[in-house]
Motif scaffolding. Structure first.
Motif, PDB file in Angstrom:
ATOM      1  N   TYR A  54       0.835  -1.199   0.000  1.00  0.00           N
ATOM      2  CA  TYR A  54       0.000   0.000   0.000  1.00  0.00           C
ATOM      3  C   TYR A  54       0.870   1.249   0.000  1.00  0.00           C
ATOM      4  O   TYR A  54       0.665   2.179  -0.778  1.00  0.00           O
ATOM      5  N   TRP A  55       1.863   1.265   0.876  1.00  0.00           N
ATOM      6  CA  TRP A  55       2.743   2.429   0.971  1.00  0.00           C
ATOM      7  C   TRP A  55       3.587   2.601  -0.273  1.00  0.00           C
ATOM      8  O   TRP A  55       3.777   3.704  -0.765  1.00  0.00           O
ATOM      9  N   HIS A  56       4.094   1.513  -0.774  1.00  0.00           N
ATOM     10  CA  HIS A  56       4.969   1.616  -1.939  1.00  0.00           C
ATOM     11  C   HIS A  56       4.202   1.924  -3.220  1.00  0.00           C
ATOM     12  O   HIS A  56       4.789   2.383  -4.189  1.00  0.00           O
ATOM     13  N   SER A  57       2.906   1.712  -3.205  1.00  0.00           N
ATOM     14  CA  SER A  57       2.121   2.060  -4.385  1.00  0.00           C
ATOM     15  C   SER A  57       2.189   3.555  -4.664  1.00  0.00           C
ATOM     16  O   SER A  57       2.050   3.983  -5.803  1.00  0.00           O
ATOM     17  N   ILE A  58       2.432   4.338  -3.621  1.00  0.00           N
ATOM     18  CA  ILE A  58       2.544   5.779  -3.833  1.00  0.00           C
ATOM     19  C   ILE A  58       3.787   6.115  -4.661  1.00  0.00           C
ATOM     20  O   ILE A  58       3.816   7.108  -5.378  1.00  0.00           O
ATOM     21  N   ASP A  59       4.814   5.278  -4.595  1.00  0.00           N
ATOM     22  CA  ASP A  59       6.018   5.518  -5.399  1.00  0.00           C
ATOM     23  C   ASP A  59       5.670   5.663  -6.876  1.00  0.00           C
ATOM     24  O   ASP A  59       6.292   6.439  -7.593  1.00  0.00           O
ATOM     25  N   ARG A  60       4.687   4.913  -7.328  1.00  0.00           N
ATOM     26  CA  ARG A  60       4.319   4.957  -8.745  1.00  0.00           C
ATOM     27  C   ARG A  60       3.707   6.303  -9.136  1.00  0.00           C
ATOM     28  O   ARG A  60       3.573   6.594 -10.313  1.00  0.00           O
ATOM     29  N   ARG A  61       3.346   7.093  -8.146  1.00  0.00           N
ATOM     30  CA  ARG A  61       2.750   8.404  -8.407  1.00  0.00           C
ATOM     31  C   ARG A  61       3.730   9.554  -8.205  1.00  0.00           C
ATOM     32  O   ARG A  61       3.410  10.693  -8.483  1.00  0.00           O
TER      33      ARG A  61
END
Length: 127
Positions: A54-61
């Motif tokens: 969940y947290w690392h999904s923000i990296d894609r943004r």
């Protein structure tokens, strides 16, 4: 700077410093702002749990030259595989970096929405 083992809190601090250096570079070179999913491939790190995804999904943004996961992986290669140990430490890194980016108007609306949702979730958790 180090904590008792020199990895958890120290890794958190170093990740923030490293990421904020990239934010400064973005300020100086506005053409670097823009999402870059390819810089955020976490498939090579077996330590990423489903909770952390969940947290690392923000990296894609995030803009193309900032990937918190890649920064932490780099620190782990240099020092210890335990650099940044808890979800709370990851949360702190993301919040510090995103807040700084927001202060300099470097965030997309998508990331700003994520930040608001995260803040609500954090308050409900009572941490």
């Amino acid at each position: 700077m180090h904590c008792s083992a020199g990895i958890g809190r120290t890794g958190t601090f170093l990740a923030i410093v490293y990421a904020l250096a990239h934010v400064k570079t973005m300020q100086e070179n506005p053409n670097l702002v823009g999402a870059s999913p390819e810089s955020s491939d976490h498939s090579s790190d077996s330590s990423v749990s489903s909770d952390m995804e969940y947290w690392h999904s923000i990296d894609r943004r995030l803009p193309k030259n900032i990937s918190i996961m890649q920064i932490v992986l780099s620190l782990r290669k240099q020092r210890n595989k335990g650099m940044v140990q808890t979800e709370a430490q990851y949360r702190f890194i993301y919040r510090a970096v995103l807040d700084e980016m927001d202060a300099h108007h470097l965030l997309s609306d998508d990331v700003k929405r994520f930040m608001k949702e995260e803040e609500k979730s954090f308050r409900r958790s009572g941490l």
